[in-house]
Design a protein around this motif. Structure first.
Motif, mmCIF file in Angstrom:
data_model
loop_
_atom_site.group_PDB
_atom_site.id
_atom_site.type_symbol
_atom_site.label_atom_id
_atom_site.label_comp_id
_atom_site.label_asym_id
_atom_site.label_seq_id
_atom_site.Cartn_x
_atom_site.Cartn_y
_atom_site.Cartn_z
ATOM 1 N N ALA A 1 0.830 -1.193 0.000
ATOM 2 C CA ALA A 1 0.000 0.000 0.000
ATOM 3 C C ALA A 1 0.873 1.254 0.000
ATOM 4 C CB ALA A 1 -0.913 0.000 1.227
ATOM 5 N N THR A 2 0.312 2.341 -0.515
ATOM 6 C CA THR A 2 1.023 3.607 -0.506
ATOM 7 C C THR A 2 1.242 4.072 0.926
ATOM 8 O OG1 THR A 2 -0.032 4.203 -2.597
ATOM 9 C CG2 THR A 2 0.993 5.972 -1.359
ATOM 10 N N LYS A 3 2.465 4.441 1.258
ATOM 11 C CA LYS A 3 2.788 4.831 2.630
ATOM 12 C C LYS A 3 2.653 6.330 2.862
ATOM 13 C CE LYS A 3 5.937 0.934 3.363
ATOM 14 N NZ LYS A 3 7.321 0.508 3.692
ATOM 15 N N GLY A 4 2.616 7.110 1.825
ATOM 16 C CA GLY A 4 2.526 8.552 1.993
ATOM 17 C C GLY A 4 2.015 9.227 0.743
ATOM 18 N N GLY A 5 1.638 10.494 0.898
ATOM 19 C CA GLY A 5 1.139 11.251 -0.223
ATOM 20 C C GLY A 5 2.199 12.168 -0.810
ATOM 21 N N LEU A 6 1.733 13.125 -1.584
ATOM 22 C CA LEU A 6 2.628 14.079 -2.214
ATOM 23 C C LEU A 6 3.195 15.050 -1.184
ATOM 24 C CD1 LEU A 6 0.384 14.973 -5.280
ATOM 25 C CD2 LEU A 6 2.422 13.520 -5.337
ATOM 26 N N ALA A 7 4.394 15.498 -1.421
ATOM 27 C CA ALA A 7 4.957 16.564 -0.607
ATOM 28 C C ALA A 7 4.113 17.823 -0.794
ATOM 29 C CB ALA A 7 6.401 16.833 -1.021
ATOM 30 N N PRO A 8 4.044 18.704 0.211
ATOM 31 C CA PRO A 8 3.200 19.901 0.087
ATOM 32 C C PRO A 8 3.486 20.718 -1.167
ATOM 33 C CG PRO A 8 3.882 19.629 2.361
ATOM 34 C CD PRO A 8 4.624 18.581 1.567
ATOM 35 N N TRP A 9 4.760 20.907 -1.522
ATOM 36 C CA TRP A 9 5.071 21.694 -2.719
ATOM 37 C C TRP A 9 4.567 20.994 -3.977
ATOM 38 C CZ3 TRP A 9 7.739 19.931 -6.891
ATOM 39 C CH2 TRP A 9 8.515 18.774 -6.736
ATOM 40 N N ALA A 10 4.682 19.660 -3.992
ATOM 41 C CA ALA A 10 4.241 18.900 -5.162
ATOM 42 C C ALA A 10 2.724 18.954 -5.304
ATOM 43 C CB ALA A 10 4.706 17.450 -5.040
ATOM 44 N N GLU A 11 2.028 18.869 -4.180
ATOM 45 C CA GLU A 11 0.567 18.957 -4.210
ATOM 46 C C GLU A 11 0.123 20.320 -4.731
ATOM 47 O OE1 GLU A 11 -2.856 18.911 -0.831
ATOM 48 O OE2 GLU A 11 -1.389 17.281 -0.749
ATOM 49 N N ARG A 12 0.749 21.394 -4.235
ATOM 50 C CA ARG A 12 0.385 22.739 -4.695
ATOM 51 C C ARG A 12 0.656 22.895 -6.184
ATOM 52 N NH1 ARG A 12 2.856 24.183 0.277
ATOM 53 N NH2 ARG A 12 4.790 24.702 -0.811
ATOM 54 N N ARG A 13 1.789 22.372 -6.641
ATOM 55 C CA ARG A 13 2.140 22.493 -8.058
ATOM 56 C C ARG A 13 1.132 21.755 -8.936
ATOM 57 N NH1 ARG A 13 3.226 25.256 -12.209
ATOM 58 N NH2 ARG A 13 4.578 24.283 -13.788
ATOM 59 N N CYS A 14 0.727 20.555 -8.540
ATOM 60 C CA CYS A 14 -0.230 19.780 -9.334
ATOM 61 C C CYS A 14 -1.576 20.482 -9.423
ATOM 62 C CB CYS A 14 -0.414 18.398 -8.717
ATOM 63 S SG CYS A 14 1.016 17.334 -8.914
ATOM 64 N N LEU A 15 -2.059 21.013 -8.302
ATOM 65 C CA LEU A 15 -3.349 21.696 -8.312
ATOM 66 C C LEU A 15 -3.297 22.961 -9.157
ATOM 67 C CD1 LEU A 15 -4.584 21.261 -4.632
ATOM 68 C CD2 LEU A 15 -4.839 19.758 -6.603
ATOM 69 N N GLU A 16 -2.165 23.660 -9.108
ATOM 70 C CA GLU A 16 -1.993 24.844 -9.939
ATOM 71 C C GLU A 16 -2.049 24.469 -11.422
ATOM 72 O OE1 GLU A 16 1.543 28.069 -11.070
ATOM 73 O OE2 GLU A 16 1.773 26.744 -9.344
ATOM 74 N N LEU A 17 -1.368 23.391 -11.795
ATOM 75 C CA LEU A 17 -1.384 22.953 -13.191
ATOM 76 C C LEU A 17 -2.781 22.553 -13.640
ATOM 77 C CD1 LEU A 17 1.877 20.844 -13.499
ATOM 78 C CD2 LEU A 17 1.335 22.932 -14.723
ATOM 79 N N LEU A 18 -3.499 21.827 -12.795
ATOM 80 C CA LEU A 18 -4.853 21.417 -13.161
ATOM 81 C C LEU A 18 -5.752 22.634 -13.358
ATOM 82 C CD1 LEU A 18 -5.384 18.341 -10.802
ATOM 83 C CD2 LEU A 18 -5.204 18.298 -13.293
ATOM 84 N N ARG A 19 -5.647 23.612 -12.480
ATOM 85 C CA ARG A 19 -6.501 24.797 -12.585
ATOM 86 C C ARG A 19 -6.189 25.617 -13.835
ATOM 87 N NH1 ARG A 19 -6.259 24.920 -6.780
ATOM 88 N NH2 ARG A 19 -8.369 24.845 -5.931
#
Length: 313
Positions: free
Chosen positions: A183-201
């Motif tokens: 199973a996945t042990k962790g999620g995206l780093a905060p900077w990576a999460e912000r970058r992905c959401l910015e790209l999607l928007r």
């Protein structure tokens, strides 16, 4: 293994003698191909193709015999059962009654690296184990059902949808084949999460791919897909739909743009597609939503909008 006689499974079903049984065929470029067919009893064998092909029996009750790359089998298929056909293998399949099937085919050139990664460094899928007749998988059944439902709403699958669904299906196939899958042990780093959401928007109108999002945060598509869901609670494709609905509500409430232009701005091929998706997620048509939020004396509200989760800091 046999040298492929056709360039893809989709080409075989388009050009081969089974073509007239096809009811629906959808493709996301060279990423995946979806097919639905109603076929008679008899020999349903396929030639060798360079694709991994997953079949689902929609109704069950058929006696199915043959060899799909794992050895001879003779089984009674149940409703929703899956069969897997190995790539570069001319399968032999005989079905004793009329049947309806769905298939998802994965061109090996696009998916080999994902399969190797999902298999934890082993020699990818265990065809001897997985291609030995019917098997059940609630995880794959859910992924295939969701994939088809979204295609019914939006037409041909986007690259993001196709790649995310493919990663989920192949990961489960590797697990069923005995790969050391964790199973996945962790999620995206905060900077990576912000970058992905910015790209999607900022790319709502584009057919952005899972591979492109993953590259931005220096991850493989396979690991990115799992980590994104761990962080945000939903797959990237679901989150993108939330963002699109949020933007549509803003444009309906705050502009006079025609619905057709709004559809194009958020990445839908037509106002009819937008209307189907909007009705599903908001319970009203875009025109009705605009009428309500912009009625005389009414404040600009966002009826029914559920804002997506924001990236955590």
């Amino acid at each position: 293994m046999t040298e492929p006689a056709y360039g893809s499974f989709a080409q075989w079903y388009s050009d081969g003698h089974l073509a007239h049984y096809v009811r629906t065929m959808k493709s996301a470029g060279d990423i995946i191909h979806l097919l639905e067919a109603a076929q008679p009893a008899g020999d349903m064998s396929d030639p060798a193709v360079p694709d991994l092909v997953l079949y689902q029996d929609l109704h069950g009750g058929s006696r199915v015999s043959g060899d799909m790359g794992g050895g001879r089998f003779n089984v009674r298929s149940e409703k929703g059962s899956f069969f897997l056909s190995a790539p570069h293998f001319a399968n032999t399949v005989v079905v004793d009654k009329e049947h309806e099937l769905r298939s998802v085919s994965f061109p090996l050139a696009q998916w080999q690296s994902v399969m190797d990664e999902a298999a934890g460094g082993q020699s990818s899928l265990d065809y001897q184990k997985l291609c030995m007749g019917a098997f059940a998988s609630p995880t794959i059944r859910s992924a295939v059902r969701n994939l088809w439902a979204l295609c019914d709403e939006e037409g041909a699958p986007s690259r993001l949808l196709a790649q995310a669904a493919g990663c989920e299906i192949l990961a489960e196939l590797c697990r069923l084949g005995g790969a050391p899958f964790s199973a996945t042990k962790g999620g995206l780093a905060p900077w990576a999460e912000r970058r992905c959401l910015e790209l999607l928007r900022t790319h709502l109108s584009e057919d952005i791919s899972l591979k492109e999002l993953a590259a931005e945060v220096q991850l493989s598509p396979f690991h990115f897909s799992r980590m994104f869901k761990h962080s945000l609670g939903v797959p990237p494709r679901v989150y993108l739909t939330w963002l699109r609905m949020e933007r549509v509500c803003e444009l309906l409430a705050q502009t006079d743009l025609p619905v057709t232009e709004i559809a194009q701005e958020v990445g839908y091929s037509s106002n009819q597609v937008l209307a189907r998706v909007f009705m599903k997620h908001r319970g009203v048509s875009p025109s009705e939503y605009r009428r309500v939020v912009r009625g005389p004396g009414r404040p600009l509200i966002t009826l029914g909008v559920r804002a997506p989760l924001e990236g955590r800091q």
